[in-house]
Design a protein around this motif. Sequence first.
Motif, mmCIF file in Angstrom:
data_model
loop_
_atom_site.group_PDB
_atom_site.id
_atom_site.type_symbol
_atom_site.label_atom_id
_atom_site.label_comp_id
_atom_site.label_asym_id
_atom_site.label_seq_id
_atom_site.Cartn_x
_atom_site.Cartn_y
_atom_site.Cartn_z
ATOM 1 N N ARG A 129 0.824 -1.206 0.000
ATOM 2 C CA ARG A 129 0.000 0.000 0.000
ATOM 3 C C ARG A 129 0.862 1.260 0.000
ATOM 4 N N LEU A 130 2.011 1.192 0.643
ATOM 5 C CA LEU A 130 2.932 2.331 0.594
ATOM 6 C C LEU A 130 3.450 2.510 -0.833
ATOM 7 N N ALA A 131 3.685 1.403 -1.535
ATOM 8 C CA ALA A 131 4.135 1.464 -2.929
ATOM 9 C C ALA A 131 3.112 2.186 -3.798
ATOM 10 N N LEU A 132 1.835 1.914 -3.561
ATOM 11 C CA LEU A 132 0.790 2.576 -4.343
ATOM 12 C C LEU A 132 0.797 4.088 -4.101
ATOM 13 N N LEU A 133 1.022 4.490 -2.853
ATOM 14 C CA LEU A 133 1.074 5.928 -2.543
ATOM 15 C C LEU A 133 2.255 6.580 -3.259
ATOM 16 N N TYR A 134 3.412 5.916 -3.265
ATOM 17 C CA TYR A 134 4.578 6.464 -3.972
ATOM 18 C C TYR A 134 4.323 6.512 -5.481
ATOM 19 N N GLY A 135 3.646 5.493 -5.999
ATOM 20 C CA GLY A 135 3.400 5.460 -7.433
ATOM 21 C C GLY A 135 2.472 6.565 -7.891
ATOM 22 N N GLY A 139 0.257 11.617 -0.397
ATOM 23 C CA GLY A 139 0.780 11.582 0.967
ATOM 24 C C GLY A 139 2.289 11.544 1.038
ATOM 25 N N VAL A 140 2.924 11.249 -0.089
ATOM 26 C CA VAL A 140 4.387 11.219 -0.184
ATOM 27 C C VAL A 140 4.758 11.762 -1.565
ATOM 28 N N GLU A 141 6.035 12.043 -1.745
ATOM 29 C CA GLU A 141 6.519 12.493 -3.046
ATOM 30 C C GLU A 141 6.335 11.372 -4.071
ATOM 31 N N LYS A 142 5.908 11.724 -5.270
ATOM 32 C CA LYS A 142 5.733 10.707 -6.307
ATOM 33 C C LYS A 142 7.096 10.207 -6.765
ATOM 34 N N ARG A 143 7.339 8.913 -6.518
ATOM 35 C CA ARG A 143 8.624 8.309 -6.893
ATOM 36 C C ARG A 143 8.374 6.870 -7.346
ATOM 37 N N GLN A 144 8.483 6.670 -8.630
ATOM 38 C CA GLN A 144 8.220 5.344 -9.173
ATOM 39 C C GLN A 144 9.268 4.331 -8.738
ATOM 40 N N ASP A 145 10.513 4.783 -8.547
ATOM 41 C CA ASP A 145 11.551 3.855 -8.103
ATOM 42 C C ASP A 145 11.235 3.317 -6.708
ATOM 43 N N GLN A 146 10.711 4.192 -5.837
ATOM 44 C CA GLN A 146 10.332 3.765 -4.494
ATOM 45 C C GLN A 146 9.116 2.833 -4.550
ATOM 46 N N ALA A 147 8.204 3.119 -5.460
ATOM 47 C CA ALA A 147 7.039 2.257 -5.614
ATOM 48 C C ALA A 147 7.482 0.846 -5.980
ATOM 49 N N ALA A 148 8.385 0.733 -6.955
ATOM 50 C CA ALA A 148 8.878 -0.584 -7.373
ATOM 51 C C ALA A 148 9.585 -1.289 -6.222
ATOM 52 N N LEU A 149 10.366 -0.529 -5.452
ATOM 53 C CA LEU A 149 11.094 -1.103 -4.317
ATOM 54 C C LEU A 149 10.133 -1.668 -3.273
ATOM 55 N N PHE A 150 9.079 -0.908 -2.957
ATOM 56 C CA PHE A 150 8.160 -1.374 -1.926
ATOM 57 C C PHE A 150 7.256 -2.508 -2.431
ATOM 58 N N PHE A 151 6.964 -2.540 -3.732
ATOM 59 C CA PHE A 151 6.259 -3.705 -4.275
ATOM 60 C C PHE A 151 7.127 -4.955 -4.102
ATOM 61 N N GLN A 152 8.434 -4.788 -4.337
ATOM 62 C CA GLN A 152 9.365 -5.907 -4.172
ATOM 63 C C GLN A 152 9.357 -6.393 -2.721
ATOM 64 N N ARG A 153 9.434 -5.461 -1.782
ATOM 65 C CA ARG A 153 9.436 -5.843 -0.360
ATOM 66 C C ARG A 153 8.109 -6.501 0.027
ATOM 67 N N GLY A 154 7.007 -5.982 -0.494
ATOM 68 C CA GLY A 154 5.711 -6.564 -0.183
ATOM 69 C C GLY A 154 5.588 -7.981 -0.700
ATOM 70 N N CYS A 155 6.085 -8.216 -1.907
ATOM 71 C CA CYS A 155 6.007 -9.557 -2.494
ATOM 72 C C CYS A 155 6.863 -10.543 -1.711
ATOM 73 N N VAL A 156 8.047 -10.086 -1.291
ATOM 74 C CA VAL A 156 8.926 -10.950 -0.471
ATOM 75 C C VAL A 156 8.205 -11.386 0.799
ATOM 76 N N LYS A 170 7.079 -5.497 -14.436
ATOM 77 C CA LYS A 170 8.173 -6.191 -15.127
ATOM 78 C C LYS A 170 7.739 -6.642 -16.515
ATOM 79 N N LEU A 171 6.511 -7.082 -16.624
ATOM 80 C CA LEU A 171 6.002 -7.550 -17.914
ATOM 81 C C LEU A 171 6.000 -6.415 -18.929
ATOM 82 N N MET A 172 5.679 -5.219 -18.463
ATOM 83 C CA MET A 172 5.571 -4.069 -19.359
ATOM 84 C C MET A 172 6.863 -3.254 -19.447
ATOM 85 N N GLY A 173 7.757 -3.434 -18.461
ATOM 86 C CA GLY A 173 8.959 -2.607 -18.417
ATOM 87 C C GLY A 173 8.630 -1.193 -18.004
ATOM 88 N N ALA A 174 7.864 -1.039 -16.920
ATOM 89 C CA ALA A 174 7.412 0.271 -16.462
ATOM 90 C C ALA A 174 8.071 0.636 -15.134
#
Length: 393
Positions: A129-135, A139-156, A170-174
């Motif tokens: 959910r934090l990744a979605l906010l970053y994306g 509530g936070v600065e828009k940062r796609q790199d942080q969104a990807a990082l937190f999606f990775q942590r969430g999946c782990v 990853k499928l789309m390269g976004a």
Amino acid sequence: MPSVKSLFAWLALPALAMLVACAHSSSGEVAKSEAEEQLSTLYLRTCGGTRVEACFNRAGRHLKGDGLPKDEARAATLYELGCNGGDARSCAGLGLLKEEGRGVAKDEAGAAKLYQQACDRNVGEGCGRLALLYGEGRGVEKRQDQAALFFQRGCVHDDGLSCNNLGVLKLMGAFGLAQDVAGGMDLLVKACNAEVVSACLTLATEFQDGARVRKAPELAVSYFRQACDLGSKTACERATLPGSAAVAATPEPAPSAEDGAKLAEFRAICDAPGTGVGKGMGCYLMGVAYEKGASVKANPGRATVFYKRACDNEVPEGCEAMRRMLGLTPEGAPRPEPKQSVLESLRLDPARVTPARRVVPMAPATVLDSVARLGAACAAGRARACTRLGWLR
């Protein structure tokens, strides 16, 4: 030279210090015990239990109206009590209510802080959910790199939605990620296995369209069926082959006692500690069972996972099957058929199952078919088949 009296006093000082320290420690333990007792009483009165987890459970019931009045404000209060008491899941729950303004004032920045707390304590939902906010920059600065990082942590940390979102990226390269079709499909399989309907639908559509992966109508239908079983009416309508009627959610098959026992043996071999071909064979046959619907409901996602485990344990046919299930084997590409291979022994060469790349009806499979074929191959003098049959006994 000190007198005996002064020497005794000097020697007695450490002992006195120890007594004082013990007294302080005892006092601290009493204070801690009293504090814990007060919290226990608080949780008992407020949350219906003596532990902080009770607040999380009771809040969820208030949100759903499950045996308690539906009351989002009350749920928010309970989540806050649980979060302050150290329950990270409660922090994530309170964050969601603040993000959506349910039961409390809408506060996306406050939600981000709560999600961060939960994520830092290995709650995958908080990371996702934090990744979605970053994306989206809420509530936070828009940062796609942080969104990807937190999606990775969430999946782990086993958050299915995080795996789904990272898989799509990853499928789309976004979001600054290099396109990785294999990695994206693998994550979507994980999310589908975690019962994320959208992941199953994405997999089905990818196999149906064939734009990024091998076009595979049979796999598309399998994933549409899985999404149908999870409640998607649209998937039920699309879970058909050309010329076939729409299907309803499919029930779990009832295997015979013999088939059930043999399937349990294969699962035990696959789950056993250690590594090696014997373990890999158990995983491979579990993959076959889930792919073909042999004594279990057909489930391509689980089949892929078992094939991957077989590949990791020195069964090359498991690697080929895993790539095929991920749609990474180009249509028309030659498939390896080494002499007396597992596929040859089991007569499960996909080219024989689907001649000329057309989907054809298959006879009902049983989990014992594979063992019977190994036995027949062994009786015909194929040494490798005998060896592999021995691994399964």
